[in-house]
Design a protein around this motif. Sequence first.
Motif, PDB file in Angstrom:
ATOM      1  N   HIS A  20     -10.674  -0.403   3.381  1.00  0.00           N
ATOM      2  CA  HIS A  20      -9.683   0.005   4.547  1.00  0.00           C
ATOM      3  C   HIS A  20     -10.809   0.426   5.765  1.00  0.00           C
ATOM      4  O   HIS A  20     -11.449   1.181   5.563  1.00  0.00           O
ATOM      5  CB  HIS A  20      -8.888   1.089   4.436  1.00  0.00           C
ATOM      6  CG  HIS A  20      -7.577   0.967   3.941  1.00  0.00           C
ATOM      7  ND1 HIS A  20      -6.697   1.650   3.784  1.00  0.00           N
ATOM      8  CD2 HIS A  20      -7.067  -0.513   3.554  1.00  0.00           C
ATOM      9  CE1 HIS A  20      -5.561   0.995   3.181  1.00  0.00           C
ATOM     10  NE2 HIS A  20      -5.656  -0.350   3.183  1.00  0.00           N
ATOM     11  N   GLU A  34      -7.032   4.840  -3.502  1.00  0.00           N
ATOM     12  CA  GLU A  34      -7.795   4.971  -2.450  1.00  0.00           C
ATOM     13  C   GLU A  34      -8.117   6.342  -2.329  1.00  0.00           C
ATOM     14  O   GLU A  34      -7.548   7.431  -2.439  1.00  0.00           O
ATOM     15  CB  GLU A  34      -6.884   4.528  -1.153  1.00  0.00           C
ATOM     16  CG  GLU A  34      -7.584   4.941   0.183  1.00  0.00           C
ATOM     17  CD  GLU A  34      -6.777   4.620   1.503  1.00  0.00           C
ATOM     18  OE1 GLU A  34      -5.806   3.909   1.070  1.00  0.00           O
ATOM     19  OE2 GLU A  34      -7.116   4.953   2.392  1.00  0.00           O
ATOM     20  N   HIS A  41       0.913  -1.244  -0.017  1.00  0.00           N
ATOM     21  CA  HIS A  41       0.060  -0.046  -0.013  1.00  0.00           C
ATOM     22  C   HIS A  41       0.701   1.328  -0.129  1.00  0.00           C
ATOM     23  O   HIS A  41       1.410   1.699   0.926  1.00  0.00           O
ATOM     24  CB  HIS A  41      -0.896  -0.037   1.287  1.00  0.00           C
ATOM     25  CG  HIS A  41      -1.843   1.298   1.465  1.00  0.00           C
ATOM     26  ND1 HIS A  41      -2.630   1.388   0.308  1.00  0.00           N
ATOM     27  CD2 HIS A  41      -1.844   1.841   2.612  1.00  0.00           C
ATOM     28  CE1 HIS A  41      -3.413   2.553   0.763  1.00  0.00           C
ATOM     29  NE2 HIS A  41      -3.026   2.690   1.919  1.00  0.00           N
ATOM     30  N   GLU A  55      -6.561  -0.848   9.602  1.00  0.00           N
ATOM     31  CA  GLU A  55      -5.088   0.184   9.462  1.00  0.00           C
ATOM     32  C   GLU A  55      -4.829   0.893  10.965  1.00  0.00           C
ATOM     33  O   GLU A  55      -5.607   1.315  11.238  1.00  0.00           O
ATOM     34  CB  GLU A  55      -5.508   1.390   8.661  1.00  0.00           C
ATOM     35  CG  GLU A  55      -5.229   0.907   7.125  1.00  0.00           C
ATOM     36  CD  GLU A  55      -4.967   2.244   6.313  1.00  0.00           C
ATOM     37  OE1 GLU A  55      -6.151   3.143   6.360  1.00  0.00           O
ATOM     38  OE2 GLU A  55      -4.328   2.732   5.618  1.00  0.00           O
TER      39      GLU A  55
HETATM   40 FE   LIG Z   1      -6.392   3.829   4.237  1.00  0.00          FE
END
Ligand SMILES: [Fe+2]
Lengths: 276, 250
Positions: free
Chosen positions: A200, A136, A56, A245
């Motif tokens: 997420h 994202e 990521h 996260e």
């Molecule tokens: Fe995120």
Amino acid sequence: MITAGLGLKPQHYDEALTCDAEGLWFEVHPENYMSAGGPRLAALEAIRERRPLSLHGVGLSLAADADPDREHLAALKRLVDRFEPFVVSEHLAWSTHRGQHQPDLLPFPRTHAALARIAANVGRMQDALGRKVLIENPSLYLPLTGHDLDEVDFLKALVAQTGCGLLVDVNNVFVSASNLGYRAETYLDALPAEAIGEIHLAGHAPDEGGSDLLIDTHGAPVAEPVWTLYRRLIDRIGPRPTLIERDDDIPDFATLMAERDRAAAMLEPVLEKAHA
Amino acid sequence: MPELLDFQDAFVAALGGERSALSPWLAPDAGEAGLSVYRNTIAKGCVDALAANFPTVLSMVGEDWFRAAAALFAREAPPTGATLLDYGKDFPAWLERFPPAQDLPYLVGVAHLDRLWTEALFAAEAAALTAGALAALPPEALAETRLALHPSVRFAAFDAGLPSLWSSARAGHDGLELSDQAEALLCVRAHGAVRHRVIGEAETEFLRACREGQTTAQAAERVLTAHPAADLAPLFAGLIADGVFLDIDR
Ligand SMILES: [Fe+2]
């Protein structure tokens, strides 16, 4: 089966290696592994032997008015080749500007010109890596003018023009909706289900500076309203690899696993329905 | 319609305090708070990276002093790349010019040693020369061999006992005292984790000779000329055990 995962932190390497939870996977920021060598890379290699991994990115700066940094892209490609992640993602944001790097995910006016530039950058990233990437949605703090497209339409256009997918950060949607004054549900409901490849979940906090803003700190457990939005999203689009996260004020591994297990338990009935 | 780069220029100017640069893009309800969030996140990213890379400096000056100094450094020398793993190469030199650090005479040296340790941590992997491989060499071949240093080897010499002071601070001891004994610090990561140890002038001289590409015999002679009392056999065995030499191509 890949269900719910955790952001991997160096202090949890040993437990991550021995944990036997079904469906567990890990995600790291490739920028934290862009070194010539060292024990972190060795630990990641050992964990990767047992678990799926997602890379990521936080620093490629796709929304800068500049080509993605060649060296950075080459370093990312080396990590992709070495660790064979099941997902590679980046952000709809910028951090580099005229040779300097601001370690944050910065906003921009969503103009047609910006779309053309960012689509070209996403294309360069995908070409260099030889694979599709997920983009994202960012957390936003500053109301800007001059947008030609709202964020969902911008993301849809990016998907249509580049073939990229989306990583939907439900906490970012919640934070941005609260900060900029729109409905998180409306935003989530408008996202194209088929483009979403990962979700997420993270924690936020009120601004210590005393404003009304919510800050995407990644320093707290996932908030209840974010779990509710998550439920709404997976009920509509079906199961997706979902990540807890946590990047600040990091608790012990078991505490994070409890949150991760909650996401896994929510995915289970959706998975059964999808396979029925 | 102004382009994306104009916006980026304006945004960076606004981060630096020139908010009016951004006004063409600011919605009427945009308060000061939003920009502050970005400003604080950027500063925190830089300061956290420096704290991770200079833990001994941090332990000596305390959290408040460190974070204030690191934030000033980050404003003058922002990161140039997205990888913050090795951010702060110029932090020791900056501390040397930082007026509040003048009262802490050994701080710059401590920062320098933290930096050496971090460089050793992220250096390339390579196989180290083992005592066994060395024993297989005929003695005359060893004398003529140019031993290369392992890519993770870092060492620095001081005319006082800064390396011992740094080692104690790194191990969490306080009540630190600076001896006037000349010392060097050796950091190496040949066997997984970074190992560090205080070394003397003779070992430092030997490492310097190897770094300059001299043969083992030349290095030994150079050490004995400068330090006639040096005991070479244990010195060499110690360096081999640390893994400071690159494996030899055979
Ligand atoms: Fe995120």
